[in-house]
Design an enzyme around this catalytic site. Sequence first.
Site, PDB file in Angstrom:
ATOM      1  N   ILE A   1      -9.064   9.730  15.739  1.00 19.78           N
ATOM      2  CA  ILE A   1      -8.412   9.267  17.107  1.00 19.78           C
ATOM      3  C   ILE A   1      -9.189   8.535  18.089  1.00 19.78           C
ATOM      4  CG2 ILE A   1      -7.131  11.461  17.031  1.00 19.78           C
ATOM      5  CD1 ILE A   1      -8.879  12.530  19.263  1.00 19.78           C
TER       6      ILE A   1
ATOM      7  N   HIS B   1     -14.002  10.776  15.637  1.00 20.85           N
ATOM      8  CA  HIS B   1     -13.560   9.111  15.818  1.00 20.85           C
ATOM      9  C   HIS B   1     -13.879   8.283  14.886  1.00 20.85           C
ATOM     10  CE1 HIS B   1     -12.612  10.960  19.638  1.00 20.85           C
ATOM     11  NE2 HIS B   1     -14.054  11.177  19.769  1.00 20.85           N
TER      12      HIS B   1
ATOM     13  N   ASP C   1     -20.891   7.993  21.865  1.00 20.22           N
ATOM     14  CA  ASP C   1     -20.148   9.198  21.217  1.00 20.22           C
ATOM     15  C   ASP C   1     -19.838   8.901  19.770  1.00 20.22           C
ATOM     16  OD1 ASP C   1     -18.641  11.409  20.734  1.00 20.22           O
ATOM     17  OD2 ASP C   1     -17.156  11.145  22.369  1.00 20.22           O
TER      18      ASP C   1
ATOM     19  N   GLY D   1     -11.166   9.730  24.030  1.00 18.13           N
ATOM     20  CA  GLY D   1     -10.474   9.907  25.500  1.00 18.13           C
ATOM     21  C   GLY D   1     -10.916   9.045  26.601  1.00 18.13           C
TER      22      GLY D   1
END
Length: 284
Positions: free
Chosen positions: A207, A192, A187, A210
């Site tokens: 961040i 990110h 990803d 998830g």
Amino acid sequence: MAINYEHVMSLTSKDQEFSYGDRETMLYALGIGLGADPMDKTELAFVYENGLKTIPTMATVIAWGAGRVGDTGINYAMVVHGEQRLTMHKPLPSAATILADSRFVDCLDKGAGKGAVLISETTIRDKKDGSPLCTLTSSIFARADGGFGGPSEGGPALHAIPDRAPDLEVDIPTSPDQALIYRLSGDRNPLHADPDFAKMVGFPRPILHGLCTYGLTCRAVLQAYCDMDPTRIQSHDVRFSAPVFPGETVSVQLWRDGDVVSFEARVKSRDAVVIRNGKTVLAG
């Protein structure tokens, strides 16, 4: 471009081929923080090729890019992960060539200005014998794509957390560079890694993925109830509720009732619940 419900529900893919080896298996384990203590032999088994073990949640990255989300017409810059469910049919090998079959099982319209929820299912098979390894069910929340006239209700029911104090709590620290390592498993969303992009889409800084937090909760279950034996996990389901910032500590609260482990995860320093409605089913 607005979502076309019939078009989304018609999108399928079959026999998409992917391969991974021990390097990818070890990289995924490092990405969810395993191996931080070089003297911990239980974690070493996931990051060292001598007797290498695989974490079940690695299933979320071994066929990264499978399916046809890119053909749905959603605004990908405004997408967040809603839920992730995993059912294991057999343990993941540490290296394999695999085939992925994907389809959409729901496309829910929450209303104009309220977004849409797309739920996909991917079954991953071992190419050498066609046997199923696992099934992934994922929901994504497309914040900018509601109001297309589709159904508003549906999707799997949420798991209820027991109404009692947790039986155990496991604290898992993350490192400031955690997202930069984890993103190498597939990803590459700039959310990110790129501070400017993160601010553009409404976050103060990059961040954690998830699905990295998802892997952390699996680590907690393995540590608490499985003696770090990944073959004990039959399924692992979560609902994402808030982001983790790299460098924070994730506290996983666990409840066990027979072969079912319920869990939630929070960042205590911000009083933020980051995972809700967690459920793991263990092999008897």
